[in-house]
Design a protein around this motif. Structure first.
Motif, short mmCIF file in Angstrom:
data_model
loop_
_atom_site.label_atom_id
_atom_site.label_comp_id
_atom_site.label_asym_id
_atom_site.label_seq_id
_atom_site.Cartn_x
_atom_site.Cartn_y
_atom_site.Cartn_z
N ALA A 1 26.17 -9.95 -18.30
CA ALA A 1 25.89 -8.53 -18.10
C ALA A 1 24.65 -8.32 -17.24
O ALA A 1 24.67 -7.56 -16.26
N THR A 2 23.56 -9.01 -17.58
CA THR A 2 22.32 -8.80 -16.84
C THR A 2 22.37 -9.44 -15.45
O THR A 2 21.69 -8.98 -14.53
N LEU A 3 23.17 -10.49 -15.31
CA LEU A 3 23.35 -11.09 -13.98
C LEU A 3 24.06 -10.09 -13.07
O LEU A 3 23.67 -9.90 -11.91
N GLY A 4 25.10 -9.45 -13.58
CA GLY A 4 25.81 -8.45 -12.79
C GLY A 4 24.92 -7.27 -12.43
O GLY A 4 24.89 -6.81 -11.27
N VAL A 5 24.17 -6.77 -13.42
CA VAL A 5 23.27 -5.64 -13.17
C VAL A 5 22.17 -6.04 -12.20
O VAL A 5 21.70 -5.23 -11.40
N MET A 6 21.75 -7.30 -12.26
CA MET A 6 20.74 -7.80 -11.32
C MET A 6 21.22 -7.61 -9.88
O MET A 6 20.48 -7.09 -9.02
N TYR A 7 22.47 -8.00 -9.61
CA TYR A 7 23.01 -7.85 -8.25
C TYR A 7 23.21 -6.39 -7.88
O TYR A 7 22.94 -5.98 -6.74
N VAL A 8 23.66 -5.58 -8.84
CA VAL A 8 23.89 -4.16 -8.56
C VAL A 8 22.57 -3.47 -8.22
O VAL A 8 22.48 -2.72 -7.23
N ALA A 9 21.53 -3.70 -9.04
CA ALA A 9 20.24 -3.06 -8.81
C ALA A 9 19.65 -3.48 -7.46
O ALA A 9 19.13 -2.64 -6.70
N ARG A 10 19.74 -4.76 -7.16
CA ARG A 10 19.21 -5.23 -5.87
C ARG A 10 20.03 -4.65 -4.72
O ARG A 10 19.47 -4.26 -3.68
N GLY A 11 21.34 -4.55 -4.90
CA GLY A 11 22.19 -3.99 -3.86
C GLY A 11 21.89 -2.52 -3.61
O GLY A 11 21.85 -2.06 -2.46
N VAL A 12 21.67 -1.76 -4.68
CA VAL A 12 21.33 -0.34 -4.53
C VAL A 12 20.01 -0.19 -3.80
O VAL A 12 19.85 0.69 -2.93
N ALA A 13 19.03 -1.05 -4.12
CA ALA A 13 17.74 -1.01 -3.43
C ALA A 13 17.91 -1.29 -1.94
O ALA A 13 17.29 -0.63 -1.08
N LEU A 14 18.78 -2.24 -1.61
CA LEU A 14 19.04 -2.55 -0.19
C LEU A 14 19.74 -1.39 0.51
O LEU A 14 19.44 -1.07 1.67
N LEU A 15 20.67 -0.75 -0.18
CA LEU A 15 21.37 0.39 0.40
C LEU A 15 20.42 1.56 0.63
O LEU A 15 20.51 2.27 1.65
N MET A 16 19.54 1.79 -0.33
CA MET A 16 18.58 2.90 -0.22
C MET A 16 17.68 2.74 1.01
O MET A 16 17.36 3.72 1.69
N THR A 17 17.27 1.52 1.26
CA THR A 17 16.27 1.26 2.31
C THR A 17 16.88 0.72 3.59
O THR A 17 16.16 0.56 4.58
N ASN A 18 18.21 0.41 3.54
CA ASN A 18 18.85 -0.24 4.67
C ASN A 18 18.17 -1.57 5.00
O ASN A 18 18.10 -2.00 6.15
N GLY A 19 17.66 -2.21 3.95
CA GLY A 19 17.00 -3.51 4.11
C GLY A 19 15.58 -3.43 4.60
O GLY A 19 14.93 -4.46 4.80
#
Length: 347
Positions: free
Chosen positions: A145-163
């Protein structure tokens, strides 16, 4: 005469294991003293008040994350998402500092810093609650569960900032959103605010664990969840609560780090979840749950922080830093195993 000899022998047998137990149970403290002594000998710049305060401000980030990780590990779980939640929280704060555009009204709102802090903590708490719900209600293993959320949270951060990175988070006086750097740069009686925050959170956590019903529930559910549930402990509520608190503490760490850097990026906090786990383990907590203290976790965080900064000060390669840190973690787990086996035999 024989009675005296037997008595002396018994005392000798008791004193030996007693000293060994003291060294074993106080290993994090003794390791910290050893680290300070060695690096003070190797570098004249290490043993200074200014350097200790600087290192403590670095440790504060790990320490806040480790407090949340301690609660989760006491519950018999693990939270691999704390580093990603830290990054996401920093990005949320950076985004809000840049202003929120209301296209309908055609205006840009610049929230005050206190509102940004509150909203960021809410985001961290929601992500943590998501972990808790997945684990408690949907029976998803904590690691998955936390591994999946880890990727989701990091992905959302990348999407917000466009990297990219949000820079210059100091704010502007005319927009009324200044003061964000207060967390990272201000001092109270000469002590960095980040260290004061860590100390306050550690005290509150220790009081909750030692003097509240929730603390008793947490230790009980971590030691034996089924038995605790049969005894009337709200196991699911405890699980959701500890992961929610872990998310909030990760958000606090993200705010402090972003304030110290006056910038926020989606790659912040990479591998910090491993550092938090290491601090808890070095502090003597059992990964199986139900055993661990705030004091030990704080010592573990300072061991890692002071070791890492000491290696930097004497110019050791970052590759060797990773080797040393890994070795310390393996030794900590080995010593934990020895300690709890010894307790089991005595019990």
């Amino acid at each position: 005469m024989s009675h005296t000899t037997a008595s002396t022998s018994a005392k000798g047998q008791k004193s030996g294991p007693g000293l060994g137990r003291l060294l074993l149970e106080g290993r994090a403290f003794f390791a910290l003293i050893l680290i300070v002594a060695v690096f003070s000998f190797l570098s004249p710049n290490y043993f200074t008040v200014g350097n200790f305060l600087t290192m403590a401000s670095h440790v504060a980030i790990y320490g806040v994350l480790a407090l949340g990780m301690l609660l989760v590990i006491l519950n018999g779980g693990i939270d691999l998402s704390v580093g990603s939640v830290l990054a996401l929280s920093g990005c949320v704060a950076g985004f809000l500092m840049g202003g929120v555009t209301l296209q309908v009204a055609g205006v840009i709102l610049y929230p005050p810093v206190w509102a940004i802090v509150v909203l960021t903590l809410v985001v961290g708490g929601l992500v943590g609650a998501l972990n808790g719900v997945l684990i408690a209600w949907f029976r998803v293993p904590a690691f998955v569960a936390t591994l999946g959320v880890m990727y989701v949270a990091r992905g959302v951060a990348l999407l917000m900032t466009n990297g990219l990175t949000y820079n210059n988070l100091s704010g502007h006086d005319d927009l009324g959103n200044t003061g964000f750097e207060w967390l990272g740069f201000n001092r109270l009686f000469g002590v960095p605010i980040s260290v004061v925050i860590l100390a306050a959170l550690a005290i509150v956590t220790a009081l909750v664990l030692g003097r509240s019903a929730f603390g008793r529930w947490l230790y009980a559910s971590g030691g034996n969840a089924r038995a605790a549930e049969l005894s009337g402990v709200p196991v699911k509520r405890v699980q959701i609560t500890v992961y929610t608190v872990s998310g909030i503490l990760s958000a606090i760490a993200g705010l402090v780090l972003s304030s110290q850097l006056t910038s926020a990026g989606p790659t912040a906090g990479t591998t910090y979840e491993l550092t938090a786990i290491a601090a808890v383990v070095i502090g003597g907590a059992a990964l199986t749950g139900g055993r661990g203290t705030v004091q030990g976790t704080m010592l573990g965080a300072f061991v890692i922080g002071f070791l890492s900064d000491g290696l930097v000060i004497i110019g050791v390669s970052s590759y060797w830093q990773t080797v040393f840190t890994g070795t310390v973690i393996v030794l900590a787990v080995l010593l934990n195993s020895i300690q709890y086996k010894a307790r089991g035999r005595q019990g």
